[in-house]
Design an enzyme around this catalytic site. Structure first.
Site, short mmCIF file in Angstrom:
data_model
loop_
_atom_site.label_atom_id
_atom_site.label_comp_id
_atom_site.label_asym_id
_atom_site.label_seq_id
_atom_site.Cartn_x
_atom_site.Cartn_y
_atom_site.Cartn_z
N ASP A 35 -39.36 -3.86 19.75
CA ASP A 35 -38.14 -3.24 20.31
C ASP A 35 -37.86 -1.97 19.50
O ASP A 35 -37.86 -2.00 18.27
CB ASP A 35 -36.96 -4.21 20.20
CG ASP A 35 -35.78 -3.77 21.03
OD1 ASP A 35 -35.36 -4.54 21.91
OD2 ASP A 35 -35.26 -2.66 20.79
N GLN A 98 -27.66 -7.12 30.09
CA GLN A 98 -29.02 -6.64 30.37
C GLN A 98 -29.00 -5.14 30.63
O GLN A 98 -28.15 -4.65 31.40
CB GLN A 98 -29.62 -7.38 31.58
CG GLN A 98 -31.08 -7.03 31.81
CD GLN A 98 -31.72 -7.81 32.97
OE1 GLN A 98 -31.04 -8.49 33.73
NE2 GLN A 98 -33.03 -7.71 33.09
N HIS A 104 -37.38 -10.11 30.07
CA HIS A 104 -37.84 -10.08 28.69
C HIS A 104 -37.03 -11.02 27.82
O HIS A 104 -35.85 -11.27 28.09
CB HIS A 104 -37.79 -8.67 28.11
CG HIS A 104 -36.45 -8.02 28.18
ND1 HIS A 104 -35.97 -7.43 29.32
CD2 HIS A 104 -35.48 -7.87 27.26
CE1 HIS A 104 -34.77 -6.94 29.10
NE2 HIS A 104 -34.43 -7.21 27.85
P1 AMP Z 1 -31.66 -5.85 27.38
O1 AMP Z 1 -30.29 -5.32 27.16
O2 AMP Z 1 -31.81 -7.30 27.11
O3 AMP Z 1 -32.16 -5.43 28.73
O4 AMP Z 1 -32.55 -5.19 26.26
C1 AMP Z 1 -33.42 -4.14 26.44
C2 AMP Z 1 -34.04 -3.90 25.09
O5 AMP Z 1 -35.09 -2.98 25.27
C3 AMP Z 1 -33.11 -3.33 24.02
O6 AMP Z 1 -33.12 -4.16 22.89
C4 AMP Z 1 -33.71 -1.95 23.75
O7 AMP Z 1 -33.60 -1.60 22.39
C5 AMP Z 1 -35.15 -2.13 24.16
N1 AMP Z 1 -35.84 -0.93 24.59
C6 AMP Z 1 -35.38 0.05 25.41
N2 AMP Z 1 -36.34 0.97 25.61
C7 AMP Z 1 -37.44 0.54 24.93
C8 AMP Z 1 -38.75 1.05 24.76
N3 AMP Z 1 -39.16 2.20 25.31
N4 AMP Z 1 -39.62 0.36 23.96
C9 AMP Z 1 -39.22 -0.80 23.38
N5 AMP Z 1 -38.00 -1.33 23.52
C10 AMP Z 1 -37.11 -0.68 24.28
#
Ligand code: AMP
Length: 143
Positions: A35, A98, A104
């Protein structure tokens, strides 16, 4: 009624290789990577390769596969960082927090007395992410 899957979400782009990620693990059904805005050292994500929005639309076979990868990551990060515990989090729809609409599971190593940083807070340095990814990959190789 939830929105349909959007193939232009950022994790779909990662799966297609259109944007980079620090890969940790991959099998036929799942992919795991760091992440970029970690809530703690070693925060990583397990995703399905197939297009599901979240836990509400995934089928059981893919859910089982991504849970198996989540467990692998949990064991891997615990060993990699000698963590005291591991938090697993999963959000469904904006009301639940989300922000990326591809299924994920978050896997976050935990240390006694250390609080989680905010969800989608600060971008981590790429070198730190690369070094932590290295440690996790090494730990996964020994499981
Ligand atoms: P959620 O709120 O559960 O949808 O979490 C999305 C997660 O994706 C967050 O913890 C972000 O920090 C992470 N995230 C967003 N963009 C990227 C990316 N390009 N690569 C890796 N993690 C990401």
């Amino acid at each position: 009624m939830t929105a349909p899957y959007d193939a232009n979400n950022i994790f779909a782009k990662i799966l297609r290789g259109e944007i980079p990620s620090h890969k940790l693990y991959e099998d036929a059904e799942t992919y795991a990577f760091m992440d970029v805005m970690p809530q703690g050292k070693g925060h990583c994500l397990a995703i399905t390769k197939a297009p599901f929005r979240n836990i509400l639309d995934v089928d059981l076979a893919n859910l089982n596969a991504v849970i198996a990868t989540t467990q692998k990551l949990a064991r891997g990060v615990k060993a990699a960082f000698d963590a005291d515990g591991v938090t697993v989090i999963q959000f469904n729809e904006p009301a639940a927090g989300q922000t990326v609409f591809h299924l994920h599971f978050h896997v976050i190593p935990r240390f006694d007395g250390v609080a989680l940083k905010p969800h989608t807070g600060q971008m981590e340095d790429q070198n730190v992410l690369a070094a932590n990814a290295d440690k996790i990959r090494q730990a996964l190789a020994t499981l």
